[in-house]
Design a protein around this motif. Structure first.
Motif, mmCIF file in Angstrom:
data_model
loop_
_atom_site.group_PDB
_atom_site.id
_atom_site.type_symbol
_atom_site.label_atom_id
_atom_site.label_comp_id
_atom_site.label_asym_id
_atom_site.label_seq_id
_atom_site.Cartn_x
_atom_site.Cartn_y
_atom_site.Cartn_z
ATOM 1 N N ASP A 263 -1.537 -9.534 -2.069
ATOM 2 C CA ASP A 263 -2.077 -8.595 -1.093
ATOM 3 C C ASP A 263 -2.387 -9.276 0.227
ATOM 4 N N LYS B 133 -2.388 -0.197 -4.229
ATOM 5 C CA LYS B 133 -2.734 -0.531 -2.848
ATOM 6 C C LYS B 133 -1.538 -0.944 -2.001
ATOM 7 N N CYS B 134 -0.637 -1.724 -2.601
ATOM 8 C CA CYS B 134 0.346 -2.438 -1.788
ATOM 9 C C CYS B 134 1.778 -1.925 -1.862
ATOM 10 N N TYR C 139 -4.050 -2.284 -9.637
ATOM 11 C CA TYR C 139 -4.678 -2.188 -8.315
ATOM 12 C C TYR C 139 -3.676 -2.609 -7.239
ATOM 13 N N HIS D 296 -11.230 3.873 -3.095
ATOM 14 C CA HIS D 296 -10.585 4.395 -1.897
ATOM 15 C C HIS D 296 -10.853 5.878 -1.662
ATOM 16 N N PHE E 83 -9.094 1.865 -8.298
ATOM 17 C CA PHE E 83 -8.521 2.113 -6.972
ATOM 18 C C PHE E 83 -8.924 3.485 -6.445
#
Length: 324
Positions: A222, A268-269, A264, A322, A318
């Motif tokens: 990340d 996220k990525c 995660y 978020h 997550f």
């Protein structure tokens, strides 16, 4: 920079691996570049680590948080130098490691981070699952078919490439192979490994370091994605070598946390740009979670199924973080 200030800081978190850590420190003591400081993040060691450290000129920072990304952040925030090198306690840097890293920064002014081969010695190959399963697939038809699907579709045929992040969220493994030390020159890559990477402190400040929502793995992936998205290059120098004697014990190897941080990371990525890419991501998720079923059957240990529960927890975490 003041005359007595280190040009580079080396950050090493550790927990009860005195033997591994001493091997790393011996390697650092043999560096051909000398103007650096070593920062050890003591994560609550109860073995003889602290007594062993008395033999070495190091800065020791204590932090009990069971979160590796947090420990790396503690390290660079306590560093005096403008360049921060990261490695693990079970690593053994080549004697020219730091010199080659700094020379690379001097040549590539656009580099935000520099790394190199993180090579597994023969004795540690079985502790790296991707390499172990790849080797097994060459000897067994039962493994050959799923290996072909994973390596040619999920990894897009780039298994042996260096520092590639595929649309599926899978990493190539070329940077851990001995052949990566044979490149003729440095190359730009998508990702490096925090076992062998140095980052400008100014860049770490700009991107606010590692995301501590990652607990034990993928925080570096990340971080490097965010450094690249900020306009910096990631440079892989084949001469900046670290030998990684993978210690199979510890939270970074625990099934639950590997599953949790993997989920995660995906959430996220990884943003596939095409329907084909989304299909590859789903296939990657299937392989990742099926692996824990295979591993529990191979070893007879149902504890490996915690990897699946960890994955589900990562998705939940997550959404909680978020959406709050």
């Amino acid at each position: 920079m003041a005359n007595n200030q280190a040009e580079l800081s080396v950050v090493i978190p550790t927990y009860n691996r005195a033997g591994d850590l001493e091997r790393c420190l011996i390697a650092l003591s043999k560096q051909t570049f000398h103007n650096f400081e070593t920062i050890i993040i003591d994560n609550g060691c109860t073995d003889n680590t602290i007594d062993m450290l008395q033999k070495y000129k190091v800065k020791v920072v204590k932090d009990a948080a069971r979160n590796v990304t947090h420990l790396f952040n503690v390290g660079w925030r306590n560093a005096d130098a403008d360049f921060i090198a990261f490695t693990n306690d079970d690593a053994q840097p080549d004697e020219n490691w730091l010199r080659n890293i700094l020379d690379t920064f001097k040549v590539y002014s656009e580099a935000g981070a520099v790394g190199g081969p993180t090579v597994l010695p023969e004795s540690s190959l079985d502790n790296q699952e991707m390499l172990r399963l790849h080797s097994r697939s060459r000897k067994s038809l039962l493994f050959r078919i799923p290996a072909w699907i994973y390596e040619d579709i999920v990894l897009e045929g780039r298994y042996r490439d260096i520092g590639v992040l595929c649309e599926s969220g899978a990493y190539s493994v070329g940077g851990s192979l001995l052949e990566s030390t044979k490149l003729n020159k440095p190359i730009a890559v998508d990702l490096l490994s925090i076992t062998n990477a140095a980052i400008k402190k100014s860049v770490l400040k700009q991107v606010n370091g590692l995301d501590e929502n990652f607990r034990f793995t993928h925080g570096d992936g990340d971080l490097f994605i965010r450094i690249g998205n900020s306009g910096y290059k990631l440079i892989f120098n084949p001469k900046a070598i670290v030998w990684h004697h993978v210690n199979p014990v510890g939270d970074t190897r625990a099934a639950f946390w590997r599953g949790r941080d993997q989920a995660y990371f995906f959430k996220k990525c990884i943003r596939p740009r095409t329907m084909r890419g989304k299909g590859k991501l789903l296939l990657n998720i299937f392989f990742f979670n099926f692996y824990w079923i295979y591993k529990s059957m191979e070893t007879g240990d149902p504890a490996f199924l915690k990897g699946i529960f960890g994955f589900l927890q990562g998705v939940k975490d997550f959404k909680s973080i978020h959406n709050s």
